[in-house]
Write a protein that holds these residues in place. Structure first.
Motif, PDB file in Angstrom:
ATOM      1  N   HIS A  42      41.393  60.453  23.825  1.00 33.12           N
ATOM      2  CA  HIS A  42      41.272  60.576  25.278  1.00 33.12           C
ATOM      3  C   HIS A  42      40.026  61.389  25.641  1.00 33.12           C
ATOM      4  CE1 HIS A  42      44.891  58.645  26.698  1.00 33.12           C
ATOM      5  NE2 HIS A  42      45.658  59.377  25.902  1.00 33.12           N
ATOM      6  N   LEU A  43      39.828  62.493  24.928  1.00 32.43           N
ATOM      7  CA  LEU A  43      38.660  63.339  25.191  1.00 32.43           C
ATOM      8  C   LEU A  43      37.361  62.585  24.896  1.00 32.43           C
ATOM      9  CD1 LEU A  43      39.937  66.701  23.680  1.00 32.43           C
ATOM     10  CD2 LEU A  43      39.749  66.121  26.107  1.00 32.43           C
ATOM     11  N   GLY A  44      37.339  61.831  23.802  1.00 33.15           N
ATOM     12  CA  GLY A  44      36.143  61.072  23.429  1.00 33.15           C
ATOM     13  C   GLY A  44      35.823  59.961  24.410  1.00 33.15           C
ATOM     14  N   ILE A  45      36.846  59.216  24.818  1.00 29.85           N
ATOM     15  CA  ILE A  45      36.639  58.136  25.797  1.00 29.85           C
ATOM     16  C   ILE A  45      36.115  58.712  27.098  1.00 29.85           C
ATOM     17  CG2 ILE A  45      37.834  56.420  27.221  1.00 29.85           C
ATOM     18  CD1 ILE A  45      39.791  56.072  24.787  1.00 29.85           C
ATOM     19  N   ALA A  46      36.754  59.777  27.568  1.00 30.98           N
ATOM     20  CA  ALA A  46      36.323  60.402  28.819  1.00 30.98           C
ATOM     21  C   ALA A  46      34.903  60.957  28.698  1.00 30.98           C
ATOM     22  CB  ALA A  46      37.295  61.510  29.228  1.00 30.98           C
ATOM     23  N   ALA A  47      34.541  61.478  27.529  1.00 31.10           N
ATOM     24  CA  ALA A  47      33.189  62.007  27.326  1.00 31.10           C
ATOM     25  C   ALA A  47      32.142  60.904  27.444  1.00 31.10           C
ATOM     26  CB  ALA A  47      33.086  62.690  25.966  1.00 31.10           C
ATOM     27  N   CYS A  48      32.440  59.733  26.895  1.00 33.37           N
ATOM     28  CA  CYS A  48      31.502  58.604  27.005  1.00 33.37           C
ATOM     29  C   CYS A  48      31.283  58.221  28.467  1.00 33.37           C
ATOM     30  CB  CYS A  48      32.025  57.404  26.223  1.00 33.37           C
ATOM     31  SG  CYS A  48      31.998  57.634  24.444  1.00 33.37           S
ATOM     32  N   PHE A  49      32.377  58.057  29.195  1.00 34.49           N
ATOM     33  CA  PHE A  49      32.254  57.690  30.603  1.00 34.49           C
ATOM     34  C   PHE A  49      31.610  58.810  31.422  1.00 34.49           C
ATOM     35  CE2 PHE A  49      35.489  54.500  29.490  1.00 34.49           C
ATOM     36  CZ  PHE A  49      34.834  53.372  29.980  1.00 34.49           C
ATOM     37  N   THR A  50      31.848  60.042  31.019  1.00 33.24           N
ATOM     38  CA  THR A  50      31.249  61.175  31.720  1.00 33.24           C
ATOM     39  C   THR A  50      29.737  61.179  31.568  1.00 33.24           C
ATOM     40  OG1 THR A  50      33.243  62.504  31.502  1.00 33.24           O
ATOM     41  CG2 THR A  50      31.185  63.696  31.833  1.00 33.24           C
ATOM     42  N   ALA A  51      29.241  60.865  30.394  1.00 33.90           N
ATOM     43  CA  ALA A  51      27.793  60.817  30.177  1.00 33.90           C
ATOM     44  C   ALA A  51      27.146  59.768  31.084  1.00 33.90           C
ATOM     45  CB  ALA A  51      27.489  60.518  28.711  1.00 33.90           C
ATOM     46  N   PHE A  52      27.770  58.604  31.173  1.00 33.14           N
ATOM     47  CA  PHE A  52      27.251  57.568  32.063  1.00 33.14           C
ATOM     48  C   PHE A  52      27.339  57.996  33.524  1.00 33.14           C
ATOM     49  CE2 PHE A  52      28.215  54.806  28.379  1.00 33.14           C
ATOM     50  CZ  PHE A  52      26.964  54.237  28.233  1.00 33.14           C
ATOM     51  N   SER A  53      28.422  58.639  33.882  1.00 31.63           N
ATOM     52  CA  SER A  53      28.610  59.097  35.255  1.00 31.63           C
ATOM     53  C   SER A  53      27.568  60.144  35.641  1.00 31.63           C
ATOM     54  CB  SER A  53      30.017  59.676  35.422  1.00 31.63           C
ATOM     55  OG  SER A  53      30.196  60.163  36.725  1.00 31.63           O
ATOM     56  N   LEU A  54      27.281  61.048  34.738  1.00 29.93           N
ATOM     57  CA  LEU A  54      26.281  62.087  35.003  1.00 29.93           C
ATOM     58  C   LEU A  54      24.911  61.469  35.241  1.00 29.93           C
ATOM     59  CD1 LEU A  54      25.439  65.026  35.195  1.00 29.93           C
ATOM     60  CD2 LEU A  54      25.240  65.062  32.713  1.00 29.93           C
ATOM     61  N   ALA A  55      24.527  60.541  34.401  1.00 32.88           N
ATOM     62  CA  ALA A  55      23.230  59.876  34.560  1.00 32.88           C
ATOM     63  C   ALA A  55      23.176  59.092  35.871  1.00 32.88           C
ATOM     64  CB  ALA A  55      22.975  58.948  33.377  1.00 32.88           C
ATOM     65  N   ARG A  56      24.245  58.375  36.187  1.00 36.01           N
ATOM     66  CA  ARG A  56      24.292  57.597  37.429  1.00 36.01           C
ATOM     67  C   ARG A  56      24.225  58.503  38.644  1.00 36.01           C
ATOM     68  NH1 ARG A  56      28.106  57.558  40.700  1.00 36.01           N
ATOM     69  NH2 ARG A  56      29.586  58.276  39.132  1.00 36.01           N
ATOM     70  N   SER A  57      24.997  59.563  38.637  1.00 37.45           N
ATOM     71  CA  SER A  57      25.035  60.484  39.774  1.00 37.45           C
ATOM     72  C   SER A  57      23.666  61.121  40.024  1.00 37.45           C
ATOM     73  CB  SER A  57      26.087  61.558  39.515  1.00 37.45           C
ATOM     74  OG  SER A  57      26.200  62.428  40.603  1.00 37.45           O
ATOM     75  N   TYR A  58      23.024  61.562  38.959  1.00 37.11           N
ATOM     76  CA  TYR A  58      21.700  62.180  39.084  1.00 37.11           C
ATOM     77  C   TYR A  58      20.676  61.166  39.595  1.00 37.11           C
ATOM     78  CZ  TYR A  58      17.352  64.515  37.887  1.00 37.11           C
ATOM     79  OH  TYR A  58      16.107  65.073  37.942  1.00 37.11           O
ATOM     80  N   ALA A  59      20.683  59.968  39.036  1.00 34.55           N
ATOM     81  CA  ALA A  59      19.731  58.937  39.456  1.00 34.55           C
ATOM     82  C   ALA A  59      19.930  58.553  40.918  1.00 34.55           C
ATOM     83  CB  ALA A  59      19.865  57.699  38.563  1.00 34.55           C
ATOM     84  N   MET A  60      21.170  58.408  41.328  1.00 34.49           N
ATOM     85  CA  MET A  60      21.438  58.047  42.724  1.00 34.49           C
ATOM     86  C   MET A  60      20.999  59.156  43.665  1.00 34.49           C
ATOM     87  SD  MET A  60      22.531  54.995  42.827  1.00 34.49           S
ATOM     88  CE  MET A  60      23.033  54.961  44.521  1.00 34.49           C
ATOM     89  N   ARG A  61      21.250  60.392  43.289  1.00 32.79           N
ATOM     90  CA  ARG A  61      20.847  61.528  44.128  1.00 32.79           C
ATOM     91  C   ARG A  61      19.336  61.548  44.290  1.00 32.79           C
ATOM     92  NH1 ARG A  61      22.973  64.677  47.778  1.00 32.79           N
ATOM     93  NH2 ARG A  61      24.845  64.598  46.515  1.00 32.79           N
ATOM     94  N   ARG A  62      18.620  61.349  43.188  1.00 31.44           N
ATOM     95  CA  ARG A  62      17.156  61.362  43.257  1.00 31.44           C
ATOM     96  C   ARG A  62      16.645  60.180  44.084  1.00 31.44           C
ATOM     97  NH1 ARG A  62      16.057  65.659  43.736  1.00 31.44           N
ATOM     98  NH2 ARG A  62      13.923  64.916  43.791  1.00 31.44           N
ATOM     99  N   LEU A  63      17.254  59.019  43.947  1.00 34.23           N
ATOM    100  CA  LEU A  63      16.855  57.845  44.719  1.00 34.23           C
ATOM    101  C   LEU A  63      17.030  58.099  46.213  1.00 34.23           C
ATOM    102  CD1 LEU A  63      16.028  54.813  44.797  1.00 34.23           C
ATOM    103  CD2 LEU A  63      18.482  54.301  44.735  1.00 34.23           C
ATOM    104  N   PHE A  64      18.175  58.595  46.601  1.00 39.99           N
ATOM    105  CA  PHE A  64      18.432  58.851  48.019  1.00 39.99           C
ATOM    106  C   PHE A  64      17.567  59.988  48.535  1.00 39.99           C
ATOM    107  CE2 PHE A  64      22.046  56.168  47.361  1.00 39.99           C
ATOM    108  CZ  PHE A  64      22.214  55.553  48.599  1.00 39.99           C
ATOM    109  N   ASN A  65      17.307  60.980  47.696  1.00 41.61           N
ATOM    110  CA  ASN A  65      16.440  62.087  48.101  1.00 41.61           C
ATOM    111  C   ASN A  65      15.011  61.626  48.328  1.00 41.61           C
ATOM    112  OD1 ASN A  65      16.837  64.713  48.801  1.00 41.61           O
ATOM    113  ND2 ASN A  65      16.586  65.533  46.745  1.00 41.61           N
ATOM    114  N   ARG A  66      14.564  60.686  47.536  1.00 44.56           N
ATOM    115  CA  ARG A  66      13.200  60.139  47.664  1.00 44.56           C
ATOM    116  C   ARG A  66      13.038  59.373  48.969  1.00 44.56           C
ATOM    117  NH1 ARG A  66      12.200  56.875  42.813  1.00 44.56           N
ATOM    118  NH2 ARG A  66      12.146  58.903  41.839  1.00 44.56           N
ATOM    119  N   ARG A  67      14.115  58.724  49.406  1.00 41.30           N
ATOM    120  CA  ARG A  67      14.052  57.884  50.613  1.00 41.30           C
ATOM    121  C   ARG A  67      14.015  58.691  51.888  1.00 41.30           C
ATOM    122  NH1 ARG A  67      18.150  53.122  50.526  1.00 41.30           N
ATOM    123  NH2 ARG A  67      16.900  52.715  52.359  1.00 41.30           N
ATOM    124  N   THR A  68      14.416  59.972  51.849  1.00 45.40           N
ATOM    125  CA  THR A  68      14.454  60.784  53.075  1.00 45.40           C
ATOM    126  C   THR A  68      13.272  61.693  53.159  1.00 45.40           C
ATOM    127  OG1 THR A  68      15.829  62.464  51.986  1.00 45.40           O
ATOM    128  CG2 THR A  68      16.951  60.736  53.244  1.00 45.40           C
TER     129      THR A  68
END
Length: 68
Positions: A42-68
């Motif tokens: 459970h910890l390993g599966i969640a860690a994999c999805f967490t890594a993807f989530s962190l990258a997605r969240s950061y990229a989306m934040r930077r994208l939206f920040n660039r647009r404003t």
């Protein structure tokens, strides 16, 4: 405008909370579908999805920040 560092800190905090929720949700949802996993899995599966989530969240934040 939010700095890159602030974006990263926000994404990490958001993702850490998401990680805990994901582990708890998996412990309930997977058995409902007949999937048995150990606590370590459970910890390993969640860690994999967490890594993807962190990258997605950061990229989306930077994208939206660039647009404003």
């Amino acid at each position: 405008m939010q700095s890159r560092r602030s974006s990263l800190i926000e994404a990490i905090a958001n993702t850490a909370i998401g990680y805990l929720v994901a582990v708890a949700a998996q412990a309930v949802i997977l058995p409902a579908f007949g999937i048995v996993a150990s606590a370590g899995q459970h910890l390993g599966i969640a860690a994999c999805f967490t890594a993807f989530s962190l990258a997605r969240s950061y990229a989306m934040r930077r994208l939206f920040n660039r647009r404003t």
